[in-house]
Enzyme design. Sequence first.
Site, mmCIF file in Angstrom:
data_model
loop_
_atom_site.group_PDB
_atom_site.id
_atom_site.type_symbol
_atom_site.label_atom_id
_atom_site.label_comp_id
_atom_site.label_asym_id
_atom_site.label_seq_id
_atom_site.Cartn_x
_atom_site.Cartn_y
_atom_site.Cartn_z
ATOM 1 N N ASP A 94 28.093 -28.967 -13.609
ATOM 2 C CA ASP A 94 28.386 -28.394 -15.015
ATOM 3 C C ASP A 94 27.383 -28.927 -15.511
ATOM 4 O OD1 ASP A 94 30.833 -27.926 -13.289
ATOM 5 O OD2 ASP A 94 31.982 -27.926 -15.474
ATOM 6 N N LYS A 156 29.860 -21.570 -19.292
ATOM 7 C CA LYS A 156 31.177 -22.551 -19.678
ATOM 8 C C LYS A 156 31.277 -22.881 -20.928
ATOM 9 C CE LYS A 156 32.786 -27.188 -18.802
ATOM 10 N NZ LYS A 156 32.406 -28.310 -17.744
ATOM 11 N N LYS A 185 34.158 -20.249 -17.177
ATOM 12 C CA LYS A 185 34.960 -21.322 -17.251
ATOM 13 C C LYS A 185 35.315 -21.723 -18.652
ATOM 14 C CE LYS A 185 35.053 -26.255 -16.121
ATOM 15 N NZ LYS A 185 34.486 -27.500 -15.094
#
Length: 237
Positions: A94, A156, A185
Amino acid sequence: MTYSEAEIAATIDHAILKPKLTRSEVDAELDVAVQWKVFSVCVRPSDIPYVAERLAGTGVAVGTVIGFPHGTTSTAAKVAEVRQALADGAVELDMVLNIGWLRSGFDDAVEADIRAVVAAADGHVVKVIFETSYLDADEIVRACRATEAAGADFVKTSTGFGGGGATLEDVRLMRASVGPDVQVKSSGGVRSLERAVAMLDAGCTRLGTSATATILGEARAIAEGRSATGAVDDTSY
């Protein structure tokens, strides 16, 4: 929509990222992840070797963060982080995009930064964190375009450390701004079953949270309550 406890667990990246966590506190969080059978943990880079060994054989994947939490490290530093993380046992990454570059209109540089991380990831899943609380709608759309063009797998919302967290409005905008091959996400403020379900309904396929036990505990209690009252127990929420 309705979701079973197992379906919700399969969307959760259990976050173990607070800088003050001791090893014993990390261990307790790993136990939570295994107990509730979540998809993955997202851990601090220095914890990867220990976590990968401890979770071997549990079915819980190991993820980590890159350029975290501000996104302002150099591209070369992010690439080095990726290579070390993979060598240590992480399987998902991430990364935080360079927020200042994005807000400056340097979209080509943002895309190149992401593309370098994707290339270094060598086929492993890359999720790109925007820190949406810092961005307006146009900036979120541009971040989505840069992320998709760079070949990343997910957009995200947040690090969880930037304040504000994820909103349903931002999630819907992100879902509408990328193609079907890019997933969304949500992280930051996903701390209840109601909120988790709302995020899934808005188009997320992954949730970043440290409130796993609360979310899945609520789901289980609802299912057990239905069963106890004689209702049809489809274990979905």
